[in-house]
Design a protein around this motif. Structure first.
Motif, mmCIF file in Angstrom:
data_model
loop_
_atom_site.group_PDB
_atom_site.id
_atom_site.type_symbol
_atom_site.label_atom_id
_atom_site.label_comp_id
_atom_site.label_asym_id
_atom_site.label_seq_id
_atom_site.Cartn_x
_atom_site.Cartn_y
_atom_site.Cartn_z
ATOM 1 N N TYR A 1 -54.751 41.355 -8.654
ATOM 2 C CA TYR A 1 -54.325 40.182 -7.882
ATOM 3 C C TYR A 1 -55.042 40.210 -6.537
ATOM 4 N N GLN B 1 -49.095 34.318 -18.590
ATOM 5 C CA GLN B 1 -49.643 35.624 -18.256
ATOM 6 C C GLN B 1 -48.485 36.612 -18.077
ATOM 7 N N SER C 1 -48.800 43.321 -15.723
ATOM 8 C CA SER C 1 -49.425 44.547 -16.194
ATOM 9 C C SER C 1 -50.031 45.272 -15.001
ATOM 10 N N ARG D 1 -54.170 34.986 -8.427
ATOM 11 C CA ARG D 1 -55.098 35.524 -9.421
ATOM 12 C C ARG D 1 -55.879 34.365 -10.025
ATOM 13 N N GLN E 1 -52.771 45.836 -7.405
ATOM 14 C CA GLN E 1 -52.106 45.792 -8.711
ATOM 15 C C GLN E 1 -50.614 45.987 -8.502
ATOM 16 N N LEU F 1 -53.714 44.453 -14.281
ATOM 17 C CA LEU F 1 -54.137 43.099 -13.914
ATOM 18 C C LEU F 1 -54.331 43.012 -12.397
#
Length: 705
Positions: free
Chosen positions: A25, A17, A20, A10, A38, A23
């Motif tokens: 990747y 970090q 979640s 990421r 995700q 978020l």
């Protein structure tokens, strides 16, 4: 083994970090296009789920049901995440097609390794080893690492790890360090016995286990550093309890508990980075005594900091791998006592044989499931591995050398001299043959490695035959000699540069012919110019071809070094001796780099020719023996020939080899003769050299009065 590279990354720094589902990747698999994915968990949710994958006190049925549910649920979620990567499912499909055969007989089940490279610290919290196969994966709805349709392993790697790569060591040296806590002992005795059992198959007869395995009891960090500074270990096995670094269970970093040198506390909490420094002390100005392998039988040693607030929140395993240890095996969940013993014994059984660590991890997991089906120890293990780029090509040779050490030097060394029947010795020979013949490398053998494999089989058959011959079992020994001779000849046909294999076959042929009272006429290959060219290498090929122009002549004809046999004509047994004789002479004339070893070959060939009735070669044997005795820098060649001469004095060779010529050769080559005492010689017997090393020149070891 086919390896699939998958990298998850990421934007931003690797720490600070939280996990979640929102978020994104980036997933890069092989040469497929980059995919955005995700992961399925909120950070706090995952920490709570992982806490249930332990062995807490309470209602046993409830605890086991909760643990089993979380293991399945986490595995299914991770399986769905990996199935969303098109490049990964495509690579798995290609691997499955590569393993398909035309029918059930030649089907070769492929082994797969997922090389998982993580650049974000929070992703290290995900237990990828629990993954349940989703769409496009082998063994759908089963745990990916336990399904059998396509044996699978997962190895982790850090993008910022030191670029030190793993190749199997040929001479392993293991340090086993453990530490008990007050009221909480570790199963140190069981681990020591498991490691000792792993050494048993290849340990040299009469050798001490302490030469290869050191034990450090109740180790402290200072003692561990000192031990690694004094010895260069290839493997370090640590058995200790895991402990939180502080009381905050959310942000705590799991550390290893070692004995404290200060009297303030009973144990010291050692982080992964400090442990890496202890295992990598300075040795000289530009050298680190760093092991190739570290195995951690420690609870939670593979789990990183709960909340990665800084760059130092690595797990023990990740920190060691980042510091340059190419192979680290640890546990991301609590590890049972029984599971730690099974892991240590089974894993080191593979590593000491130089087997592929990826295959070893597959076998260890299946063994844990078979023996401890109630635990999740199989999913607890994590493997950080950085393989050498040429590992698949180079490891079979290392594996064969370790197998040779196990079979010939371990089980049989010193045992074939016994003159009385012992069923245990016979069992060892049969077990050695079974192990060699059942050897199945993870990758196909090269031509040289295949020849080495056949040479191992030939060596065991020959030694088994010698042992049987000394017991007077001529029929059984002839059967073993026949098998050994056929293997030696096959290696010679494949690799004619290995001329000594033909000498071995000649030696066995002489014994067989004498025992059957008939010449052994049907075992020798035809002489061709290609064979002679192969013996001396490509540079001498043209010269060798010019020598293959004359027709075969009678065995009694006086030939010089430029006479040989015509291409492709079959040779009777008598002419075979002459072919070997002149081939050995040809090597002496063309290979000036290894003349001492060429002399050893030529002496053996002519010595066997004398035993077969070619009495005219007696003076040739003695002349070459005198040359070898005065050859400077040829200690190793002389010792090898003397060892061969001792073999000729034993059964069954003693009945066919003239003892008088053996006496003369031994007198010439023995270190007791003047050949080693002449002024200007560079050869010093081993015993004299050792004495010189102990006593410095010009000084007396006698204490002053």
């Amino acid at each position: 083994m086919r390896t699939i590279l998958l990298e998850l990354m990421r934007h931003g720094t690797d720490h600070n970090q939280l996990l979640s589902p929102s978020l994104p990747y980036l997933a890069v698999c092989e040469n497929a296009p980059v995919t955005t994915i995700q992961q399925p968990f909120e950070h706090r949710e995952l920490l709570v789920r992982l806490s249930s994958l332990s062995y807490p006190e309470g209602n046993k049925k409830y605890v086991e049901a909760q643990r089993s549910f979380q293991l399945q649920d986490i595995g299914r979620a991770l399986g769905r995440m990996l199935s969303d990567i098109p490049g990964l499912t495509s690579a798995l499909g290609v691997a499955r097609q590569d393993g398909d055969g035309d029918n059930a007989e030649n089907y070769r089940r492929p082994f797969l390794n997922l090389r998982l490279v993580l650049s974000a610290k929070e992703l290290a919290l995900l237990p990828f080893e629990t993954t349940i196969s989703g769409a496009g994966f082998p063994g759908t709805s089963e745990h990916l690492l336990l399904q059998l349709s396509m044996p699978f392993s997962i190895t982790r790697e850090s993008r910022r790890s030191a670029r030190r790569h793993y190749l199997s060591p040929l001479t392993p040296k293991v340090l086993f360090a453990y530490c008990d806590l007050p009221g909480a002992p570790v199963p140190s005795r069981a681990h020591a016995l498991a490691l000792r059992a792993a050494f048993d198959p290849w340990l040299r007869a009469g050798a001490s286990i302490h030469e290869h395995l050191h034990v450090l009891r109740n180790a402290s960090l200072r003692e561990l550093t000192q031990q690694c500074r004094e010895h260069r270990y290839t493997h370090v096995h640590l058995l200790a309890h895991g402990a939180p670094q502080d009381s905050d269970t959310v942000q705590s970093l799991n550390v290893i508990a070692l004995r404290s040198d200060s009297g303030d506390e009973p144990f010291e909490r050692v982080t992964g980075r400090n442990l890496a420094r202890a295992l990598s002390p300075m040795k000289g100005q530009e050298d680190l005594n760093q092991p190739l392998v570290v195995t951690l039988a420690t609870c939670d040693s593979g789990r990183p900091q709960g909340v990665p607030l800084d760059s130092g929140g690595d797990s023990l395993a990740h920190a060691l791998h980042a510091a340059g240890v190419p192979l680290v095996v640890a546990s991301q969940f609590p590890l049972t006592y029984e599971g730690s013993v099974v892991m240590a014994g089974r894993l080191y059984e593979h590593l000491l044989y130089a087997r592929d660590p990826r295959v070893a991890m597959i076998d260890v997991r299946h063994e844990l499931v078979r023996r401890l089906p109630w635990s999740q120890d199989w999913a607890s293990l994590v493997c950080y591995l950085s393989l050498h780029p040429e590992f698949d090509a180079r490891n079979p040779a290392a594996e064969l050398k370790r197998l040779s050490h196990a079979v010939i030097r371990g089980d049989l060394d010193g045992k074939d001299a016994e003159s009385q029947f012992d069923s245990s010795i016979e069992d060892r020979y049969r077990d050695a043959l079974q192990r060699i013949e059942s050897y199945a490398p993870a990758t196909p053998l090269s031509a040289d490695d295949n020849s080495d494999h056949e040479l191992m089989r030939a060596g065991v058959h020959r030694r088994y035959g010698l042992w049987l011959a000394r017991l007077g079992k001529s029929q059984e020994s002839d059967l073993q000699f026949d098998k050994a001779k056929a293997l030696y000849l096959n290696v010679y046909r494949q690799r004619p540069q290995r001329f000594w294999t033909l000498t071995e076959a000649l030696r066995l042929s002489l014994v067989l012919a004498t025992g059957r009272n008939a010449p052994d006429r049907d075992v020798w290959p035809s002489a061709t110019d290609q064979t002679l060219a192969g013996l001396v290498g490509a540079k001498q090929a043209e010269k060798a071809a010019t020598l293959t122009t004359r027709a075969p002549v009678a065995a009694s004809s006086p030939l010089d070094a430029h006479d040989t046999f015509a291409e492709g004509l079959p040779l009777p047994a008598a002419d075979t001796w002459w072919l070997l004789h002149h081939t050995a002479r040809f090597q002496l004339k063309t290979r000036t780099d290894d003349r001492a070893w060429m002399l050893v070959d030529a002496i053996e060939v002519d010595l066997l020719a004398v035993a077969a009735g070619q009495r005219a070669q007696r003076q040739s044997v003695l002349r070459m023996g005198r040359e070898l005795a005065h050859f400077q820098g040829a200690d190793s060649a002389r010792r090898t020939l003397l060892q061969q001469l001792k073999r000729y004095r034993q059964k069954p060779f003693a009945a066919v080899v003239d003892g008088a010529i053996l006496d003369e050769l031994e007198a010439m080559l023995s270190p007791r003769t003047d050949a080693f005492a002449r002024p200007g010689t560079n050869d010093v017997p081993d015993a004299e050299f050792k004495a010189m090393a102990k006593k410095p020149p010009g000084r007396s070891r006698k204490a002053p009065t």
